[in-house]
Design a protein around this motif. Sequence first.
Motif, mmCIF file in Angstrom:
data_model
loop_
_atom_site.group_PDB
_atom_site.id
_atom_site.type_symbol
_atom_site.label_atom_id
_atom_site.label_comp_id
_atom_site.label_asym_id
_atom_site.label_seq_id
_atom_site.Cartn_x
_atom_site.Cartn_y
_atom_site.Cartn_z
ATOM 1 N N GLN A 1 -39.474 32.105 2.867
ATOM 2 C CA GLN A 1 -38.558 32.995 2.151
ATOM 3 C C GLN A 1 -39.398 33.956 1.318
ATOM 4 O OE1 GLN A 1 -35.142 31.102 0.152
ATOM 5 N NE2 GLN A 1 -35.716 32.185 -1.713
ATOM 6 N N GLU B 1 -38.981 37.350 -1.496
ATOM 7 C CA GLU B 1 -38.117 38.218 -2.281
ATOM 8 C C GLU B 1 -38.928 39.422 -2.719
ATOM 9 O OE1 GLU B 1 -35.683 34.300 -3.841
ATOM 10 O OE2 GLU B 1 -36.837 35.491 -5.263
ATOM 11 N N LYS C 1 -41.504 44.580 -9.171
ATOM 12 C CA LYS C 1 -42.230 43.317 -9.362
ATOM 13 C C LYS C 1 -43.049 42.996 -8.123
ATOM 14 C CE LYS C 1 -40.263 39.709 -11.168
ATOM 15 N NZ LYS C 1 -39.275 38.629 -11.394
ATOM 16 N N PRO D 1 -43.965 40.904 -4.931
ATOM 17 C CA PRO D 1 -43.130 40.083 -4.029
ATOM 18 C C PRO D 1 -43.346 38.598 -4.311
ATOM 19 C CG PRO D 1 -44.362 41.738 -2.810
ATOM 20 C CD PRO D 1 -44.901 41.742 -4.197
ATOM 21 N N VAL D 2 -42.307 37.824 -4.122
ATOM 22 C CA VAL D 2 -42.403 36.380 -4.329
ATOM 23 C C VAL D 2 -42.275 35.709 -2.968
ATOM 24 C CG1 VAL D 2 -41.387 34.367 -5.444
ATOM 25 C CG2 VAL D 2 -41.381 36.570 -6.616
ATOM 26 N N VAL D 3 -43.288 34.964 -2.592
ATOM 27 C CA VAL D 3 -43.253 34.271 -1.306
ATOM 28 C C VAL D 3 -43.047 32.777 -1.528
ATOM 29 C CG1 VAL D 3 -44.657 35.953 -0.070
ATOM 30 C CG2 VAL D 3 -45.785 34.097 -1.268
ATOM 31 N N MET D 4 -42.291 32.172 -0.643
ATOM 32 C CA MET D 4 -41.997 30.743 -0.750
ATOM 33 C C MET D 4 -42.075 30.090 0.620
ATOM 34 S SD MET D 4 -38.704 30.872 -3.245
ATOM 35 C CE MET D 4 -38.599 32.169 -4.462
ATOM 36 N N GLY E 1 -46.903 40.707 0.903
ATOM 37 C CA GLY E 1 -46.672 39.824 -0.240
ATOM 38 C C GLY E 1 -47.722 38.735 -0.380
ATOM 39 N N LYS E 2 -48.798 38.856 0.356
ATOM 40 C CA LYS E 2 -49.894 37.878 0.343
ATOM 41 C C LYS E 2 -49.420 36.500 0.813
ATOM 42 C CE LYS E 2 -52.181 40.357 -3.371
ATOM 43 N NZ LYS E 2 -52.575 40.352 -4.776
ATOM 44 N N TYR F 1 -51.032 32.467 0.662
ATOM 45 C CA TYR F 1 -50.254 31.410 0.002
ATOM 46 C C TYR F 1 -50.020 30.241 0.956
ATOM 47 C CZ TYR F 1 -46.490 29.246 -2.669
ATOM 48 O OH TYR F 1 -45.716 28.362 -3.371
#
Lengths: 46, 135
Positions: free
Chosen positions: B54, B56, B61, B63-66, B105-106, B110
């Motif tokens: 996922q 966002e 901001k 990006p937030v990677v999950m 988003g790298k 991660y």
Amino acid sequence: EEASGAGKKDSAISSTEFDQFLTDRSAASNVPSISAQTGNQARNTR
Amino acid sequence: QAAPAAPVRQSEENGIQRFFKIPFARPADEYRDDGEKKHGMWYAHFDGKYIARQMEVYPDKEPVVMVAGVDDLNMCELSLEETGLSKKKGAEILGRDFETEWAKGKGPEYLKKNANKVSSKFLQKRLGIYLVYKL
């Protein structure tokens, strides 16, 4: 002015649960989050 | 000997890989000038029924990677069918488009960093992780 009642839009996602999830995630983005990329920045409150 | 052409959807033994992109904006916001820009985008990779990755992306901001197995608490816990995403027109995107955003988003870094926790079989294979169970 808003034109209400113009008919159904096809863009609505059927799952309200998922819709709520997206809303929650969007709201979470407004507060500093502790993520993999922000590290422990949130700890530095003082 | 020529290798067989890659299918559009990468099928794995555990399911089909599907990718989606949804604006955070609610339907009413889509018609506002700053709707999409203000709320950002939500990306998802489903490995079969459940989400594997996922991301966002917000306009102001990072990006937030999950990844499933690491960030489960903040990830969509609904099955693909329950989300209704597959019925949403324009929501499904190509895997390569997802990967492009994921890289921005790298995400790959991660993923590697948390390789030992990744729960998606598809991603485990991609990372070269093969779980061997001895009977």
